[in-house]
Design a protein around this motif. Structure first.
Motif, PDB file in Angstrom:
ATOM      1  N   ARG A 229      15.992   8.299   6.139  1.00 46.63           N
ATOM      2  CA  ARG A 229      16.569   7.925   7.398  1.00 46.63           C
ATOM      3  C   ARG A 229      18.061   7.901   7.360  1.00 46.63           C
ATOM      4  NH1 ARG A 229      12.891   2.570   7.617  1.00 46.63           N
ATOM      5  NH2 ARG A 229      13.704   2.701   5.446  1.00 46.63           N
ATOM      6  N   LYS A 230      18.557   7.562   6.303  1.00 49.11           N
ATOM      7  CA  LYS A 230      20.242   7.540   6.099  1.00 49.11           C
ATOM      8  C   LYS A 230      20.743   8.051   5.094  1.00 49.11           C
ATOM      9  CE  LYS A 230      20.360   2.727   4.824  1.00 49.11           C
ATOM     10  NZ  LYS A 230      21.138   1.302   5.216  1.00 49.11           N
ATOM     11  N   ARG A 231      19.853   8.659   4.312  1.00 51.96           N
ATOM     12  CA  ARG A 231      20.396   9.359   2.907  1.00 51.96           C
ATOM     13  C   ARG A 231      20.014  10.739   2.929  1.00 51.96           C
ATOM     14  NH1 ARG A 231      19.522   5.093  -1.877  1.00 51.96           N
ATOM     15  NH2 ARG A 231      21.019   3.506  -1.352  1.00 51.96           N
ATOM     16  N   LEU A 232      20.846  11.477   2.392  1.00 52.85           N
ATOM     17  CA  LEU A 232      20.502  12.969   2.113  1.00 52.85           C
ATOM     18  C   LEU A 232      20.729  13.226   0.686  1.00 52.85           C
ATOM     19  CD1 LEU A 232      21.751  16.093   4.169  1.00 52.85           C
ATOM     20  CD2 LEU A 232      21.763  16.346   1.696  1.00 52.85           C
ATOM     21  N   PHE A 233      19.465  13.718   0.000  1.00 49.90           N
ATOM     22  CA  PHE A 233      19.295  14.063  -1.682  1.00 49.90           C
ATOM     23  C   PHE A 233      19.495  15.546  -1.893  1.00 49.90           C
ATOM     24  CE2 PHE A 233      17.385  10.119  -0.487  1.00 49.90           C
ATOM     25  CZ  PHE A 233      17.918   9.092  -1.531  1.00 49.90           C
ATOM     26  N   PHE A 262      23.408  12.185  -3.581  1.00 52.37           N
ATOM     27  CA  PHE A 262      22.924  11.881  -1.999  1.00 52.37           C
ATOM     28  C   PHE A 262      24.169  11.645  -1.224  1.00 52.37           C
ATOM     29  CE2 PHE A 262      22.468   7.855  -4.138  1.00 52.37           C
ATOM     30  CZ  PHE A 262      23.055   6.862  -3.206  1.00 52.37           C
ATOM     31  N   GLN A 263      24.096  11.707  -0.145  1.00 50.67           N
ATOM     32  CA  GLN A 263      25.013  11.117   0.926  1.00 50.67           C
ATOM     33  C   GLN A 263      24.388  10.211   1.786  1.00 50.67           C
ATOM     34  OE1 GLN A 263      26.659  14.691   2.855  1.00 50.67           O
ATOM     35  NE2 GLN A 263      28.534  14.783   1.205  1.00 50.67           N
ATOM     36  N   GLU A 264      25.163   9.080   2.039  1.00 51.24           N
ATOM     37  CA  GLU A 264      24.480   7.989   2.771  1.00 51.24           C
ATOM     38  C   GLU A 264      25.409   7.596   3.982  1.00 51.24           C
ATOM     39  OE1 GLU A 264      22.494   3.682   2.109  1.00 51.24           O
ATOM     40  OE2 GLU A 264      23.711   4.355   0.588  1.00 51.24           O
ATOM     41  N   PHE A 265      24.854   7.231   5.138  1.00 49.80           N
ATOM     42  CA  PHE A 265      25.408   6.790   6.349  1.00 49.80           C
ATOM     43  C   PHE A 265      24.914   5.301   6.709  1.00 49.80           C
ATOM     44  CE2 PHE A 265      26.296  11.345   6.065  1.00 49.80           C
ATOM     45  CZ  PHE A 265      27.616  11.339   6.577  1.00 49.80           C
ATOM     46  N   PRO A 266      25.737   4.533   7.333  1.00 46.93           N
ATOM     47  CA  PRO A 266      25.177   3.221   7.468  1.00 46.93           C
ATOM     48  C   PRO A 266      24.020   3.076   8.620  1.00 46.93           C
ATOM     49  CG  PRO A 266      27.696   3.484   8.408  1.00 46.93           C
ATOM     50  CD  PRO A 266      26.910   4.904   7.730  1.00 46.93           C
ATOM     51  N   ASN A 268      21.075   3.480  10.967  1.00 46.26           N
ATOM     52  CA  ASN A 268      19.905   3.833  10.650  1.00 46.26           C
ATOM     53  C   ASN A 268      18.978   3.873  12.002  1.00 46.26           C
ATOM     54  OD1 ASN A 268      17.172   4.225  10.332  1.00 46.26           O
ATOM     55  ND2 ASN A 268      16.870   2.527   8.546  1.00 46.26           N
ATOM     56  N   MET A 269      18.754   5.078  12.626  1.00 49.44           N
ATOM     57  CA  MET A 269      17.704   4.991  13.781  1.00 49.44           C
ATOM     58  C   MET A 269      16.346   5.093  13.853  1.00 49.44           C
ATOM     59  SD  MET A 269      18.875   8.785  15.595  1.00 49.44           S
ATOM     60  CE  MET A 269      18.572  10.392  14.689  1.00 49.44           C
ATOM     61  N   GLY A 270      15.923   4.905  12.668  1.00 53.99           N
ATOM     62  CA  GLY A 270      14.327   5.134  12.120  1.00 53.99           C
ATOM     63  C   GLY A 270      14.045   6.200  11.814  1.00 53.99           C
ATOM     64  N   TYR A 271      14.539   7.490  11.991  1.00 51.88           N
ATOM     65  CA  TYR A 271      14.168   8.659  11.337  1.00 51.88           C
ATOM     66  C   TYR A 271      15.571   9.595  11.341  1.00 51.88           C
ATOM     67  CZ  TYR A 271      14.705   9.774  16.399  1.00 51.88           C
ATOM     68  OH  TYR A 271      15.032   9.762  17.730  1.00 51.88           O
ATOM     69  N   SER A 272      15.334  10.637  10.721  1.00 49.52           N
ATOM     70  CA  SER A 272      16.314  12.076  10.629  1.00 49.52           C
ATOM     71  C   SER A 272      15.767  13.292  10.674  1.00 49.52           C
ATOM     72  CB  SER A 272      17.360  11.555   9.644  1.00 49.52           C
ATOM     73  OG  SER A 272      16.563  11.769   8.197  1.00 49.52           O
ATOM     74  N   GLU A 273      16.502  14.215  10.984  1.00 51.57           N
ATOM     75  CA  GLU A 273      16.057  15.410  10.940  1.00 51.57           C
ATOM     76  C   GLU A 273      17.181  16.596  10.676  1.00 51.57           C
ATOM     77  OE1 GLU A 273      14.016  18.896  13.818  1.00 51.57           O
ATOM     78  OE2 GLU A 273      14.142  16.619  14.418  1.00 51.57           O
ATOM     79  N   ILE A 274      16.815  17.403   9.493  1.00 53.04           N
ATOM     80  CA  ILE A 274      17.785  18.517   9.212  1.00 53.04           C
ATOM     81  C   ILE A 274      17.495  19.670   9.568  1.00 53.04           C
ATOM     82  CG2 ILE A 274      16.717  18.872   6.839  1.00 53.04           C
ATOM     83  CD1 ILE A 274      19.687  18.755   5.703  1.00 53.04           C
ATOM     84  N   ASN A 294      24.600   8.043  12.361  1.00 55.85           N
ATOM     85  CA  ASN A 294      25.957   8.201  12.885  1.00 55.85           C
ATOM     86  C   ASN A 294      26.540   9.279  13.606  1.00 55.85           C
ATOM     87  OD1 ASN A 294      25.939   6.272  10.335  1.00 55.85           O
ATOM     88  ND2 ASN A 294      27.945   5.776  11.016  1.00 55.85           N
ATOM     89  N   GLY A 295      25.533  10.341  13.641  1.00 61.84           N
ATOM     90  CA  GLY A 295      25.903  11.572  14.463  1.00 61.84           C
ATOM     91  C   GLY A 295      25.294  12.722  13.688  1.00 61.84           C
TER      92      GLY A 295
END
Length: 985
Positions: A229-233, A262-266, A268-274, A294-295
């Motif tokens: 949700r807020k991390r990219l590994f 990983f990169q982490e952003f504070p 959390n909107m419940g999901y993410s998509e790359i 965060n954007g």
């Protein structure tokens, strides 16, 4: 198909976006300094064009997946619709066979469109292959809610997925493999294996694996990107050669000892998509965009970096109209220069170059909220669906306005890369780059860019002049000159003249500065390259007078000489050397370029100072020079009496005569005059080898005679008289030199004995009267057989004693006596010969031949005795008429005519003889008897004449047959035998 109202709404949206773009374009309109006029004949199509797709379905759309033109939709509760977009009229609808209340959670379609995974809300997973109609359950996957799948792009086939990665809602990453082929009797499951290889956490707790991506780099390196949700590994590792089928467990094991990158952003909107952008199908992605709380984090993918795959990372923060409570971002799609962000009621297109929203498309409420946005990498189309509608975006010419963004950020090379086919845009980029370089005082680079633009020439030139940047101005002019077309002659002339002035000014400044010698040499080299430019040679040649004036005004003599050589104006170069008394250099230029006209013009000056070298150059030129045109220069300086010049003049004349074999009379006359004046020992030899016949002589005999007489060369005069066949004058002059020379002249008229005798008498008289040498006079008698003692006796004095020529007199008498005896012997021989001839004639009269009765004519092969015939001594026998027929073709025209006349006369006498045999009247009987004898005599005479013509010799054995040996057997005119025998009747 879409309804009329839907089409109207689409057209309204398109028109609004077009009007917005036109307003933006109008804001930039102004009077530019460019030479381009940007006129658009039709309205430019937008980059993102929306189209609604009508599938004519009644059930609501739950989920949607598309890849490689294969589209799959989950409809209603248990329906699955598959459509091959290449065959849209052949949809394939099937039931999944689920009777419970579980729903479809997500659909996953591999890049080839062959394998479909259906994740159910009941933590089950179904599998469907493109080539089958049966949905199969994956038993090993039960109990896991599948959130993401990382497909194997390298080993995947139509029937087998190869090792893939599967992410669950509990943060677990599994490795699995699915095969569509039927298994054994005891193993009918398509899933080959399903094992966990890693797990992801957030804040110490498992976090759902939102996205998985597997890519391969160089040297068997594997990159795995996983997002929560807020991390990219990022997981990076190497796979051994040939061990690709063993899966990805080794990649995760290589990173167990270290914390995963990983990169982490504070937020959390419940999901993410790359999402990723791939320029070509089946190639590695080049860029990414990750939608998180965060954007949007976006950037490039660098497969070479050892520590991280991500590079040039930027964060686009959500705009103020995006509220997580009302309209959270749903999905994201990345294109080459934009990412599309899907909101519940609209689509935003954001440029990745500047982070600006360039397109916003609002969807009407009647279709319901937007649910998902997917991009098909195969066709580049973007799909969006709601519960009741499907839309498709076409992306056209996405890069058309990219150049402006690169230009505004100062990335001019990239800006030029994306407007190569748009010259008006390229001109704007170059102008901006030139201005940027000028402001940063990079004047040379600015000049190069300005030269490629269509901006006002005067404005740019003044700009550099005001900045006192002559080097930059020169660079600008040079580039501008190279870009001009050959037809723009006025502009070329202006620039060439201006550049020449600039170069000369610069050279003058550097020449006065002793410390800048290397720069001076470099600048002079550039100037000479400019003067020798083949591209502008025509302009330089047409304006060479102006260039000469500029060079002269600056006192630049060396470059003037160089320019003259480039222009092949060798006359000016040679004149320059001669004016500076550098005659050797002038001759070198002449010898190098071998211009005959220049040789004729400058030879007089050069011959005065360096005669030997000049003559050497003439000799080297050989026949390319006309010696006659060089005579004025030779005569001018040979008359001054310079020994070396005269010597070299004679050497060149001898080269022309003896080696070039020149036959010009002027050349030979001049050489003759040189010999007579300065080299008399060669005069007689020249006259002797020139020839003894007037036809072989190439000099003027009268001029040679006068020249020799003036200088007193008597022997040479005698030789000329001999050639002119004036033997009396030759003998008279030779007697003044030598009697033997006179004797040689006296024997020359071989065909005129009277003249020879006269010449010898002259010699004898001279010997007797002048030298009074009787012995020499007697030698004259022995030298010429035409003289007798009685011819020279009158020359002797009256009281000379006979003792001196007694022998000559006795010899003469003996010779007369011998001659008389020879005449007597000849008379006796002639008498004897006449006697033998008379005897032969008598013998021939008594000779006879015997003719048998069976003898035949040699010509017609008929019996001989039937008609009058001839018998020859050789044995051949011919009828009279046959002999005439055989002989006539071989006779000359005169003899043929004579034979014809004789035959006519013979026929006339035969007619007269017949008339005499009739009894005449009594009063005429006396007259007939008187003419009988005369008629018989005439007939015999005619026959004798005919015999002389046709029977003087045998036609087969005599000269006639020998003379006819070169005649063909068949006459080429009438294609008949030349002489044919008559056929027998």
């Amino acid at each position: 198909m879409a309804s009329i109202l839907d089409e109207y709404e689409d057209s309204q949206n398109t028109r609004q976006s077009a009007q917005q773009r036109s307003r933006l374009a109008a804001a930039n309109i102004g009077i530019t300094h460019s030479g381009f006029v940007n006129v658009r004949l039709e309205e430019e199509k937008p980059i993102f064009t929306k189209q609604r797709i009508d599938f004519s379905h009644l059930e609501k759309i739950n989920h949607f997946a598309v890849c490689n033109n294969q589209l799959c939709m989950s409809l209603g509760k248990d329906t699955l619709l598959r459509i091959d977009l290449a065959k849209p009229d052949q949809p394939n609808q099937m039931e999944m066979g689920r009777k419970d209340d579980c729903k479809v959670h997500k659909l996953f379609l591999d890049p080839s469109g062959s394998h479909l995974l259906i994740s159910l809300s009941s933590s089950e997973c179904l599998y469907l292959n493109r080539n089958t109609q049966k949905v199969r359950s994956l038993s090993r996957w039960r109990g896991h809610l599948i959130e993401s799948v990382g497909w194997n792009k390298l080993l995947g086939t139509e029937t087998n997925t190869g090792p893939i990665l599967v992410g669950t809602s509990q943060g677990a990453i599994f490795e699995a493999e699915i095969s569509a082929t039927e298994g054994s009797l005891f193993n009918t499951n398509p899933d080959q294996y399903f094992r966990q290889v890693h797990s992801l956490e957030e804040d110490g707790r498992p976090a759902p694996v939102c996205c998985l991506e597997v890519e391969r780099g160089l040297e068997n390196k594997v990159f795995i990107i996983a997002t929560t949700r807020k991390r990219l590994f990022q997981f990076v590792g190497k796979v051994a050669e040939g061990s690709e089928q063993q899966g990805y467990s080794s990649i995760f094991s290589q990173n167990q000892d270290l914390l995963p990158s990983f990169q982490e952003f504070p937020v959390n909107m419940g999901y993410s998509e790359i999402t990723f952008y791939t320029s070509k199908l089946r190639s590695s992605p080049k860029a990414f965009a990750w939608m998180m709380g965060n954007g949007v984090l976006y950037g490039q993918l660098d497969y070479v970096r050892p520590d991280s795959l991500l590079s040039d990372v930027q964060v686009w923060e959500y705009t103020s109209d995006i509220d997580f409570d009302l309209n959270k971002p749903i999905s994201i799609v990345l294109t080459q220069f934009h990412f599309l962000l899907l909101l519940p009621d609209r689509v935003k297109a954001v440029c990745t170059l500047n982070g600006q929203v360039v397109h916003e498309d609002v969807f009407p409420d009647k279709f319901g909220p937007l649910k998902k946005m997917i991009k098909d990498p195969a066709g580049g189309l973007v799909w969006i669906y709601t519960e009741r509608a499907v839309f498709r975006y076409h992306i056209q010419r996405e890069a058309r306005d990219v150049w402006q963004m690169y230009m505004s950020t100062g990335k001019f090379d990239l800006a030029k890369e994306y407007c190569r086919d748009r010259p008006e845009c390229m001109d704007m980029v170059l102008a901006r780059e030139a201005e940027h370089c000028f402001q940063n005082k990079r004047y040379l680079e600015s000049a190069k860019c300005y030269a490629l633009t269509q901006n006002y020439f005067e404005e740019i030139a003044l700009k550099f002049i005001e900045a006192k940047q002559e080097d930059a101005l020169k660079e600008f002019l040079l580039k501008k000159l190279n870009n001009l077309k050959p037809g723009e002659r006025t502009q070329i002339t202006l620039l060439v003249t201006w550049l020449t002035e600039l170069y000369l000014n610069r050279l003058g400044q550097l020449e006065s500065d002793d410390c800048s010698a290397p720069v001076y040499l470099e600048t002079r080299g550039e100037f000479r390259v400019f003067l020798g430019s083949a591209k502008h040679k025509e302009c330089l040649f047409n304006n060479r007078t102006t260039i000469y004036d500029l060079l002269a005004s600056h006192g630049n003599v060396d470059d003037m000489v160089y320019f003259s050589v480039v222009m092949q104006d060798y006359e000016r170069v040679i004149s320059h050397h001669c004016q500076h008394d550098d005659y050797g250099a002038a001759l070198d230029v002449l010898s190098k370029h071998c211009d005959e006209k220049l040789f004729y013009k400058f030879s007089p000056v050069l011959m005065q100072h360096i005669p030997k070298k000049v003559v050497d150059a003439w000799i080297q030129m050989g026949k390319r020079l006309d010696p006659k045109k060089l005579i004025p220069a030779l005569m001018n300086y040979s008359q001054m009496g310079s020994t070396q010049q005269i010597k070299e003049t004679i050497r060149y004349m001898e080269f022309c005569v003896y080696q070039l074999t020149v036959t010009e009379e002027a050349i030979h006359n001049y050489l003759l005059s040189l010999y007579a004046k300065y080299k008399p020992e060669s005069l007689l030899w020249y006259l002797e080898q020139a020839g003894t016949h007037a036809s072989d002589i190439h000099y003027d005999l009268k001029y040679a005679l006068r020249l020799c007489a003036e200088h007193g060369y008597l022997e040479a005069c005698v030789l000329v008289y001999k050639i002119m066949e004036l033997y009396e004058e030759a003998v008279d002059l030779a007697l003044q030199v030598d009697v033997d020379l006179a004797k040689s002249c006296a024997d020359l008229p071989e065909d005129d004995e009277e003249l020879r005798k006269k010449l010898w008498l002259k010699i004898a008289r001279h010997v007797v009267q002048e030298e009074k040498d009787v012995k020499k006079a007697m030698n004259c008698l022995s030298s010429c057989n035409l003289l007798k003692i009685e011819d020279i006796l009158p020359f002797f004095p009256d009281f000379v004693t006979i003792d001196h020529f007694k022998e000559a007199i006795c010899g003469s008498l003996a010779e007369y006596n011998h001659h008389i005896e020879e005449l007597k012997q000849e008379m006796e021989e002639a008498t004897e010969s006449a006697k033998r001839i008379r005897e032969d004639i008598q013998e021939m009269r008594n000779k006879y031949g015997v003719v048998e009765s069976q003898e035949k004519c040699a010509a017609c092969d008929f019996p001989l005795l039937n008609r009058p015939f001839y018998l020859f001594l050789c044995g051949h026998m011919f009828h009279y008429d046959c002999l005439i027929q055989e002989v006539t073709p071989h006779l000359s025209t005169f003899k043929q005519n004579r034979l014809e006349d004789l035959q006519k006369k013979l026929a006339a006498t035969a007619q007269a003889s017949k008339s005499r045999h009739r009894p005449p009247p009594k009063e005429e009987s006396d007259t007939a008897s008187l003419g009988k004898a005369s008629t018989g005599t005439s007939r015999e005479t005619i026959k004798s004449d005919i015999d002389d013509v046709i029977a003087s010799e045998c036609v087969y054995c005599g000269e006639l047959m020998i003379k006819s040996i070169d005649k063909p057997f068949i006459d080429p005119q009438n294609r008949a035998p030349v002489s044919s025998k008559p056929n027998k009747p």
